[in-house]
Design a protein around this motif. Structure first.
Motif, PDB file in Angstrom:
ATOM      1  N   GLU B  37       0.843  -1.197   0.000  1.00 14.22           N
ATOM      2  CA  GLU B  37       0.000   0.000   0.000  1.00 14.22           C
ATOM      3  C   GLU B  37       0.877   1.246   0.000  1.00 14.22           C
ATOM      4  OE1 GLU B  37      -3.989  -1.587   2.287  1.00 14.22           O
ATOM      5  OE2 GLU B  37      -2.393  -0.704   3.486  1.00 14.22           O
ATOM      6  N   ARG B 169     -14.656  -7.961  -7.675  1.00 15.77           N
ATOM      7  CA  ARG B 169     -15.045  -9.093  -6.809  1.00 15.77           C
ATOM      8  C   ARG B 169     -14.448 -10.393  -7.319  1.00 15.77           C
ATOM      9  NH1 ARG B 169     -19.861  -6.724  -6.332  1.00 15.77           N
ATOM     10  NH2 ARG B 169     -20.763  -7.903  -8.062  1.00 15.77           N
ATOM     11  N   GLN B 172     -10.781 -10.531  -6.630  1.00 21.39           N
ATOM     12  CA  GLN B 172     -10.528 -10.811  -5.212  1.00 21.39           C
ATOM     13  C   GLN B 172     -10.768 -12.290  -4.909  1.00 21.39           C
ATOM     14  OE1 GLN B 172     -12.840  -8.053  -2.864  1.00 21.39           O
ATOM     15  NE2 GLN B 172     -11.271  -6.478  -3.003  1.00 21.39           N
ATOM     16  N   GLU B 176      -8.036 -14.887  -3.459  1.00 21.94           N
ATOM     17  CA  GLU B 176      -8.269 -15.633  -2.211  1.00 21.94           C
ATOM     18  C   GLU B 176      -8.181 -17.135  -2.454  1.00 21.94           C
ATOM     19  OE1 GLU B 176     -11.918 -13.992  -0.831  1.00 21.94           O
ATOM     20  OE2 GLU B 176     -10.916 -12.369   0.244  1.00 21.94           O
ATOM     21  N   GLY B 192      -7.264   0.893   0.415  1.00 19.85           N
ATOM     22  CA  GLY B 192      -7.432  -0.288   1.252  1.00 19.85           C
ATOM     23  C   GLY B 192      -8.302  -1.336   0.573  1.00 19.85           C
ATOM     24  N   VAL B 193      -7.842  -2.551   0.537  1.00 16.35           N
ATOM     25  CA  VAL B 193      -8.641  -3.627  -0.038  1.00 16.35           C
ATOM     26  C   VAL B 193      -9.030  -4.583   1.083  1.00 16.35           C
ATOM     27  CG1 VAL B 193      -7.832  -3.613  -2.416  1.00 16.35           C
ATOM     28  CG2 VAL B 193      -6.487  -4.759  -0.678  1.00 16.35           C
ATOM     29  N   ASP B 194     -10.184  -5.167   0.918  1.00 14.77           N
ATOM     30  CA  ASP B 194     -10.700  -6.015   1.977  1.00 14.77           C
ATOM     31  C   ASP B 194     -10.785  -7.456   1.499  1.00 14.77           C
ATOM     32  OD1 ASP B 194     -11.641  -6.577   4.435  1.00 14.77           O
ATOM     33  OD2 ASP B 194     -13.747  -6.229   3.903  1.00 14.77           O
ATOM     34  N   PHE B 195      -9.981  -8.308   2.090  1.00 12.46           N
ATOM     35  CA  PHE B 195     -10.017  -9.732   1.742  1.00 12.46           C
ATOM     36  C   PHE B 195     -10.533 -10.520   2.930  1.00 12.46           C
ATOM     37  CE2 PHE B 195      -6.772  -8.386  -1.319  1.00 12.46           C
ATOM     38  CZ  PHE B 195      -7.203  -9.069  -2.450  1.00 12.46           C
ATOM     39  N   LYS B 196     -11.172 -11.639   2.604  1.00  6.16           N
ATOM     40  CA  LYS B 196     -11.622 -12.513   3.694  1.00  6.16           C
ATOM     41  C   LYS B 196     -10.455 -13.350   4.226  1.00  6.16           C
ATOM     42  CE  LYS B 196     -15.243 -13.109   0.809  1.00  6.16           C
ATOM     43  NZ  LYS B 196     -15.867 -14.024  -0.098  1.00  6.16           N
ATOM     44  N   THR B 198      -7.471 -14.989   5.948  1.00  6.35           N
ATOM     45  CA  THR B 198      -6.926 -14.794   7.294  1.00  6.35           C
ATOM     46  C   THR B 198      -5.437 -14.505   7.230  1.00  6.35           C
ATOM     47  OG1 THR B 198      -6.644 -17.174   7.400  1.00  6.35           O
ATOM     48  CG2 THR B 198      -8.609 -16.263   8.466  1.00  6.35           C
ATOM     49  N   LEU B 200      -4.004 -12.287   5.324  1.00  6.52           N
ATOM     50  CA  LEU B 200      -3.792 -10.990   4.681  1.00  6.52           C
ATOM     51  C   LEU B 200      -2.742 -10.200   5.460  1.00  6.52           C
ATOM     52  CD1 LEU B 200      -4.692  -8.825   2.596  1.00  6.52           C
ATOM     53  CD2 LEU B 200      -6.319  -8.050   4.301  1.00  6.52           C
ATOM     54  N   ARG B 202      -0.308  -6.492   5.225  1.00  7.22           N
ATOM     55  CA  ARG B 202      -0.174  -5.210   4.523  1.00  7.22           C
ATOM     56  C   ARG B 202       1.234  -4.661   4.739  1.00  7.22           C
ATOM     57  NH1 ARG B 202      -5.394  -3.571   3.233  1.00  7.22           N
ATOM     58  NH2 ARG B 202      -7.008  -4.602   4.472  1.00  7.22           N
TER      59      ARG B 202
END
Lengths: 229, 206
Positions: B37, B169, B172, B176, B192-196, B198, B200, B202
């Motif tokens: 980032e 989507r 991503q 994942e 900021g990216v949001d991944f499910k 665990t 992850l 940065r």
């Protein structure tokens, strides 16, 4: 995640086939060097004189100068599209040697631009009054010479990737290197025209080709990698 | 903790007079999604290109599975699939031709496999030349190329550039799934990216 690795000759054949496929989808670009070659050699008799003796004496020089310039014309776009669209990066990141992939690309380039010049040479030579006995030598010398020019020019094209005035730089870099090819090729044709053995010129062109095939791929690989910087 | 797949030690990179990467060190393991980032010009792209071996750092070390970057270029090629700013697609070839060619540089590949990968990114029925596709569609085809490489490591430079919401989507999900199957993904993002996932992680660059 293991993968079956493709052999190097198969990958080189793949690159060669891709280049041919792309060339036949861009006919105008493919025809450009041959059209240029034919136009220049046709314009000389119109501009100078249709006098057969004069045309015969300047014929080898005219054919070779036109061939060198036509080769140069085709070089400008050799790597540019693949560099612009990121294809060369992908080649560099494959597990195959970049130098050999680029060599396959140059081989295809020669087949698509140099070989047609050599095939047109008898017609052009005949039109300029060259004797039939010299046309075989002209064709052979052009085939060898255009291969050397493709290889040398490819190095220039790779070195000018990313530069703004690439075409001018390319001409400045390649034309001095093309001088021996021009001299040996024109001399071989001249000798054949006068009934002498053209072997020396042809052997020198062949030697130049062998040297270029041995050294150019390494230079190409390095030049393209530098262009990523 | 799994053994490191990627180790970066004290990396320094200059671009002209600009000191872009200043002594950067980090590690990443199989299964990680490492998000780089930072603002524009913070060195995300440069770092990805260093990791891919396309840029040489002035100092420091990059090791893949303990092996220095220049030790075995072919191994690096087998290990890494790279998606840069440019898609690596020729405008005059169709998506299938582009994907097939890029994959065959690495391994033998059947046409069905290519169709399947293109279908996965929603580009199965497109046989127009790539030049006729939108920027987002080209990005999807490039993502199919990444999938087809079957490389354990994905280096993705702003992978969702040009993509619509469904494309983001999809991208991503693919990332994942790759990490869940033991792959490593290093990607750059402006925001900021949001991944499910665990796993992850940065890494902020400034």
């Amino acid at each position: 995640m293991s993968t079956a690795v493709t052999s190097l000759p198969a990958v080189m054949a793949l690159v060669f086939a891709r280049e041919c496929r792309l060339a036949f989808r861009r006919w105008s670009q493919l025809a450009q060097p041959v059209v240029f070659f034919l136009m220049v050699t046709t314009l000389f008799p119109l501009a100078l004189s249709p006098e057969p003796a004069l045309l015969r004496s300047i014929g080898p020089g005219v054919v070779w100068v036109a061939a060198v310039l036509a080769s140069l014309l085709a070089l400008e776009s050799l790597f540019k599209t693949d560099w612009d669209d990121g294809t060369l990066e992908q080649w560099a990141l494959s597990d195959q040697p970049l130098a050999m992939l680029l060599l396959a690309k140059v081989a295809a380039h020669w087949c698509l631009s140099g070989v047609p010049l050599a095939l047109c040479a008898p017609v052009v030579g005949y039109a300029l009054g060259l004797p039939m006995s010299a046309l075989g030598t002209l064709m052979g010398a052009l085939a060898l010479g255009s291969a050397v020019l493709s290889l040398l020019g490819a190095v220039g094209a790779a070195l000018t990737l990313g530069s703004r005035r690439g075409s001018v730089l390319l001409a400045l870099m390649v034309l001095p290197l093309a001088m021996p090819v021009l001299i040996f090729g024109a001399r071989a044709t001249d000798l054949a025209m006068n009934g002498d053995a053209p072997d020396a010129g042809l052997w020198l062109l062949a030697a130049g080709l062998i040297a270029a095939i041995s050294l150019v791929p390494l230079a190409l690989g390095a030049a393209v990698r530098v262009s990523f910087e | 903790m799994a053994a490191s797949l990627l180790e970066v030690r004290d990396l320094h990179l200059w671009r002209g007079s600009l000191h872009v990467l200043r002594g950067l060190s980090f590690e990443a393991c199989a299964g990680d999604v490492l998000v780089l980032e930072g603002a524009n010009g913070s060195g995300k792209t440069s770092l990805l290109r260093v990791l891919a071996g396309l840029l040489w750092p002035e100092a420091g070390e990059v090791r893949w599975e303990g092996q220095a970057l220049d030790d075995d270029r072919a191994a690096l090629g087998r290990r890494v699939s790279f998606l840069g700013h440019e898609q690596g697609l020729h405008a005059d070839l169709t998506p299938a031709e582009n994907a097939m060619f890029a994959t065959q540089l690495r391994r033998r590949c059947a046409a069905d496999e290519v169709r399947e990968a293109l279908a996965q990114v929603g580009m199965a029925d497109t046989d127009r030349p790539t030049r006729a596709l939108s920027a987002g569609q080209r990005r999807r085809v490039a993502m199919a190329r990444v999938l087809l490489a079957k490389a354990p490591v994905w280096l993705l430079d702003e992978p969702w550039t040009h993509l619509d919401a469904s494309g983001v989507r999809l991208c991503q999900d693919l990332i994942e799934a790759h990490a869940a199957h033991g792959g490593l993904v290093v990607l750059s993002a402006h925001y900021g990216v949001d991944f499910k996932s665990t796993r992850l992680r940065r890494l902020g660059l400034s």
